[in-house]
Write an enzyme that holds these catalytic residues in place. Sequence first.
Site, PDB file in Angstrom:
ATOM      1  N   MET A 157       0.828  -1.208   0.000  1.00 40.37           N
ATOM      2  CA  MET A 157       0.000   0.000   0.000  1.00 40.37           C
ATOM      3  C   MET A 157       0.858   1.252   0.000  1.00 40.37           C
ATOM      4  O   MET A 157       0.601   2.218   0.719  1.00 40.37           O
ATOM      5  CB  MET A 157      -0.939  -0.016   1.194  1.00 40.37           C
ATOM      6  CG  MET A 157      -2.121  -0.954   1.015  1.00 40.37           C
ATOM      7  SD  MET A 157      -3.270  -0.404  -0.276  1.00 40.37           S
ATOM      8  CE  MET A 157      -4.129   0.900   0.611  1.00 40.37           C
ATOM      9  N   GLY A 158       1.890   1.232  -0.825  1.00 41.60           N
ATOM     10  CA  GLY A 158       2.653   2.451  -1.063  1.00 41.60           C
ATOM     11  C   GLY A 158       1.874   3.351  -2.003  1.00 41.60           C
ATOM     12  O   GLY A 158       0.651   3.225  -2.158  1.00 41.60           O
ATOM     13  N   SER A 179       0.223  -5.292   3.786  1.00 43.34           N
ATOM     14  CA  SER A 179       1.483  -4.552   3.715  1.00 43.34           C
ATOM     15  C   SER A 179       2.540  -5.350   4.449  1.00 43.34           C
ATOM     16  O   SER A 179       2.258  -6.012   5.461  1.00 43.34           O
ATOM     17  CB  SER A 179       1.346  -3.160   4.348  1.00 43.34           C
ATOM     18  OG  SER A 179       0.427  -2.366   3.631  1.00 43.34           O
ATOM     19  N   ARG A 180       3.752  -5.297   3.943  1.00 47.70           N
ATOM     20  CA  ARG A 180       4.836  -6.037   4.582  1.00 47.70           C
ATOM     21  C   ARG A 180       5.056  -5.526   6.000  1.00 47.70           C
ATOM     22  O   ARG A 180       4.816  -4.346   6.296  1.00 47.70           O
ATOM     23  CB  ARG A 180       6.113  -5.907   3.773  1.00 47.70           C
ATOM     24  CG  ARG A 180       6.594  -4.493   3.587  1.00 47.70           C
ATOM     25  CD  ARG A 180       7.858  -4.414   2.743  1.00 47.70           C
ATOM     26  NE  ARG A 180       8.236  -3.056   2.471  1.00 47.70           N
ATOM     27  CZ  ARG A 180       8.837  -2.241   3.343  1.00 47.70           C
ATOM     28  NH1 ARG A 180       9.110  -2.668   4.546  1.00 47.70           N
ATOM     29  NH2 ARG A 180       9.151  -1.010   3.006  1.00 47.70           N
ATOM     30  N   THR A 237       2.172  -6.007 -11.939  1.00 45.88           N
ATOM     31  CA  THR A 237       2.815  -4.904 -12.664  1.00 45.88           C
ATOM     32  C   THR A 237       3.969  -4.342 -11.842  1.00 45.88           C
ATOM     33  O   THR A 237       4.436  -3.241 -12.115  1.00 45.88           O
ATOM     34  CB  THR A 237       1.798  -3.783 -12.963  1.00 45.88           C
ATOM     35  OG1 THR A 237       1.213  -3.334 -11.726  1.00 45.88           O
ATOM     36  CG2 THR A 237       0.697  -4.257 -13.893  1.00 45.88           C
ATOM     37  N   GLU A 268      13.880 -10.670 -18.236  1.00 47.32           N
ATOM     38  CA  GLU A 268      13.329  -9.892 -19.351  1.00 47.32           C
ATOM     39  C   GLU A 268      14.417  -9.637 -20.386  1.00 47.32           C
ATOM     40  O   GLU A 268      15.534  -9.263 -20.017  1.00 47.32           O
ATOM     41  CB  GLU A 268      12.750  -8.572 -18.817  1.00 47.32           C
ATOM     42  CG  GLU A 268      11.576  -8.788 -17.878  1.00 47.32           C
ATOM     43  CD  GLU A 268      10.957  -7.488 -17.375  1.00 47.32           C
ATOM     44  OE1 GLU A 268      11.448  -6.392 -17.757  1.00 47.32           O
ATOM     45  OE2 GLU A 268       9.978  -7.548 -16.606  1.00 47.32           O
ATOM     46  N   HIS A 287       6.477  -5.564 -20.307  1.00 44.66           N
ATOM     47  CA  HIS A 287       6.911  -4.504 -19.387  1.00 44.66           C
ATOM     48  C   HIS A 287       6.647  -3.122 -19.991  1.00 44.66           C
ATOM     49  O   HIS A 287       7.547  -2.285 -20.130  1.00 44.66           O
ATOM     50  CB  HIS A 287       8.385  -4.654 -19.033  1.00 44.66           C
ATOM     51  CG  HIS A 287       8.719  -4.019 -17.710  1.00 44.66           C
ATOM     52  ND1 HIS A 287       9.776  -4.415 -16.932  1.00 44.66           N
ATOM     53  CD2 HIS A 287       8.128  -3.006 -17.015  1.00 44.66           C
ATOM     54  CE1 HIS A 287       9.827  -3.685 -15.831  1.00 44.66           C
ATOM     55  NE2 HIS A 287       8.835  -2.822 -15.868  1.00 44.66           N
TER      56      HIS A 287
END
Length: 339
Positions: A157-158, A179-180, A237, A268, A287
């Site tokens: 939740m940044g 959240s961590r 994402t 990637e 990306h």
Amino acid sequence: MSRPRPKMLILDDWEGELRTAPGADRLRQLADVTVLDSPLADVPDTELADVRVVLAIRERTRFDVAMLDRLPLLELILQTGGHAYHIDLDEAARRGIAVPLWRRHDACEAAMRELTFGLMIAALRKFPEAHHSLGTGRWPGLLGGTLRGRRLGVLGMGLQGAAVARLGQAFDMDVVAWSRPGSRAAADDGVPRLPLEELLGTSDVVSIHLRLTAESRGLLDAAKLSKMKPGSVLINTARGAIVDENALAEVLQDGPLQSAGLDVFTTEPLPEDSPLRNLSNVVLTPHIGWTVREAFAEFASGAAGQLEDYLASCLDPRELAFTPAARRRPDAVGGVLPR
């Protein structure tokens, strides 16, 4: 006495967008700029010997010891992101290379959260299957689902996660979050916090918005993915390495996941033999969360501001624009110059 312009490389302009962005004109006033649309690894060492500034396009070029050795006079790595996963920061600091991080990404952040919901809708409404069917001459009867009324579980939740949570509420979704431990994210935003396994087991859509850290790497492993709600959708994402991709491919084939929307991958470009490429219930994008014209305009103008800040940080404006690291202002060496 006019100051000589340092030699500068703009890296990895694959889209050709930075070359013509308005802010690039300001960069050319400040430095002798060369724009590369091919990998830095392909440039001969003789052309790198006097390069003092590079502008990195997100994480397309890795600055490890070997790469830094090829740039003996490098003093400044301009960034287009709020992190530097691709830079050996300890080595950069040891060499006196400044690495300013740019915190403002209005266009980038808007583009990423828009893609997040684009992937959600594409997965729930089965866009890939619909497109493929029409392309092969069929008219399928596909049954999808709405966002409205479904539970959206937001991991992280940044800034980005909080924005996605608000958009989820605007779609009339039941939004919960995890959240961590130790996160500074505000808990008074009206979004209930759940333990991770409870969120995974009760959410119809799980969207990842975590930074890649030692704790988040591999967070969604086979055990956690197997506990997701049957028929649910996973959206990523953020960073590919947060999810065990082999385990993800298995649960997409055998349950419980219905589908996934992925813009990021552990490696990637995504390897040709990745099992994710062969699944019909996955929406894959290369990306592109941040690759919009508006973001590249911000990159160029932000980099010009960073370079101006750096030049202004010299101890004596009468000195050459770039001085040995030992003579530069201490807080500009290997550190962060705020924008």
